[in-house]
Scaffold this active site. Structure first.
Site, PDB file in Angstrom:
ATOM      1  N   GLU A 118       0.804  -1.217   0.000  1.00  0.00           N
ATOM      2  CA  GLU A 118       0.000   0.000   0.000  1.00  0.00           C
ATOM      3  C   GLU A 118       0.843   1.276   0.000  1.00  0.00           C
ATOM      4  OE1 GLU A 118      -0.773  -0.292   4.832  1.00  0.00           O
ATOM      5  OE2 GLU A 118      -2.434  -0.471   3.430  1.00  0.00           O
ATOM      6  N   LYS A 168     -11.164   8.667   2.208  1.00  0.00           N
ATOM      7  CA  LYS A 168     -11.246   7.233   2.525  1.00  0.00           C
ATOM      8  C   LYS A 168     -10.446   6.916   3.772  1.00  0.00           C
ATOM      9  CE  LYS A 168     -10.301   2.765   0.266  1.00  0.00           C
ATOM     10  NZ  LYS A 168     -11.673   2.244   0.160  1.00  0.00           N
TER      11      LYS A 168
END
Length: 441
Positions: free
Chosen positions: A328, A425
């Site tokens: 990520e 998010k």
């Protein structure tokens, strides 16, 4: 939810350059919000517990709210308080319910097993992007464990789908291919204490992001479970979960652009609350700082809290990096390496093709469009630095790409980051925080 700078709600955001910072070099302290991975795991385990759990310092973002909404649809309660969120256990219910997934991978993967524990018929669906994200191996494993899951007319093994609850799952042994996402394994492990026989998962294929598995196992233990791992087999026996109070760590992956800033632009940035010991994969950033010629060291703030001080001079060497365990972080790392003094290679991240977007294709396309020379490989990227120029950096509804665009803007004036609001998010206040780091608050 945090109030966002007006720039974050515009169609594009002009990422500020570091030369605007007061006094030249960066010198500031930033606090990032709670970990999304820990927050959503804590909410799930709290919902499976026998009593109320106070989750302190949780992330308040789009994905976290979607998780609370999903748990509410399944029969768990949540009350926002000044000291966190109080989560009450799942309760039996009948009738139909709907879980809205948005584009939240943790919600899509962690909640179907919970639906199978109750008596409701639960319909799952979300954004177009979530319908493209991999889910089939998990749903297949749940079916083998006794879950009644019906496809909803889209791609088999993807949203929309329906889980018909029959009062619980027996559990048992199951093979699982978790190579596309470690969340498949975490999803089974988190729910396993509520299965009649628990679960034994035999892993097939590679598992990305082992730190996230370690995080799941650690949190299960904190809530009272007794997971065991032996090589490629993980066993979680049935258990009664209970934990009255749990504090969420800051999100170290979300801290990535702030760690990158002094390495790319020069100066010092301190990240408040960085834990000395953690299972978060983002802690690898401390090693990356040293590998790229910077310094990362702990220090105490005036109030006695921990800070991680990151210092850099803006000079970056090219590197070969295997990011298999920390995939990520790839968007921010790739943006950084565009300013290195030589070529770099990122490997081990083929699974990023199934994240919010195909992150490898997106990075190669967008970085090359700005003048860089970035090519895809089977499992990563090759980055050959070249002068970058102003232009629009498309983000594909991906929060990590917004952060990558911000890093590019440190050295390249005129980077227009598309749809900055998508960063909500994981960090609704990111735009404000980024301007503050550059002395523009």
């Amino acid at each position: 939810m945090s109030t966002e700078d007006p720039a974050a709600t515009a169609s594009t955001w002009t990422a500020p350059t570091a030369r605007r910072a007061k006094g030249g070099a960066l010198d500031t302290t930033v606090r990032v919000p709670g970990s999304k991975s820990i927050t959503n795991r804590a909410y799930v385990l709290a919902a499976l517990s026998t009593g109320e759990t106070l989750v302190r310092e949780p992330l308040d973002s789009r994905d976290a709210r979607l998780m609370l909404d999903a748990l509410a649809a399944l029969g768990a309660g949540a009350e926002h308080a000044s000291d966190g969120v109080r989560v009450s256990p799942l309760t039996p219910g009948i009738g139909d319910a709907t879980v809205t997934l948005g584009n939240a991978g943790t919600v899509a993967r962690f909640t179907p097993a919970l639906a199978a524990l109750g008596e409701r018929t639960v319909h799952f669906d979300g954004d177009a992007a979530i319908r493209r994200r991999p889910l089939s191996p998990l749903l297949g494993a749940l079916r083998e464990l006794g879950a009644d899951i019906r496809d909803g007319g889209g791609e088999p093994g993807a949203p929309p789908f329906t889980v018909r609850g029959h009062g619980g799952l027996t559990g048992g042994e199951v093979d699982l291919d978790s190579s596309a996402s470690s969340q498949f394994l975490s999803a089974l492990l988190l729910a396993a204490p509520a299965f009649e026989r628990g679960v034994t998962v035999r892993l097939v294929g590679t598992v990305p992001s082992e730190p996230h598995i370690a995080m799941t196992l650690d949190m299960l233990r904190r809530f009272g479970a007794n997971p065991e791992r032996s090589g490629r087999e993980v066993h979680v026996p049935p258990a009664t979960l209970t934990l009255a109070d749990y504090t969420v760590e800051p999100d170290l992956s979300t801290a990535a652009p702030f760690v990158a800033a002094p390495l790319v632009a020069g100066g010092t940035v301190r990240i408040a609350g960085w834990p000395r010991e953690t299972t978060q994969p983002g802690d690898w950033l401390r090693s990356l700082v040293a590998e790229l010629g910077g310094e990362a060291a702990f220090e105490r703030a005036a109030d006695g809290s921990e800070l991680l001080r990151v210092t850099g001079d803006g000079l970056l060497p090219g590197r070969e990096l295997d990011l298999h365990e920390v995939g990520e972080l790839t968007p921010v790392v790739a943006a950084m390496l565009c300013f290195a003094d030589g070529p770099s290679r990122i490997s081990g991240v083929a699974h990023l093709r199934g994240h919010e977007t195909d992150r490898l294709a997106a990075l190669a396309t967008e970085l090359t469009a700005l003048g860089g020379h970035v090519t895809e490989t089977a499992d990563g990227l090759v980055i050959t630095p070249a002068p970058l120029h102003a232009g629009t950096f498309h983000t594909y509804d991906d929060h990590r790409l917004v952060m990558a665009g911000a890093v590019l803007g440190l050295r390249v004036p005129g980077i227009e980051v598309e749809n900055p609001a998508t960063v909500g998010k994981t960090f609704p206040g990111f735009v404000d925080a980024w301007h503050a780091v550059l002395g523009e608050a």
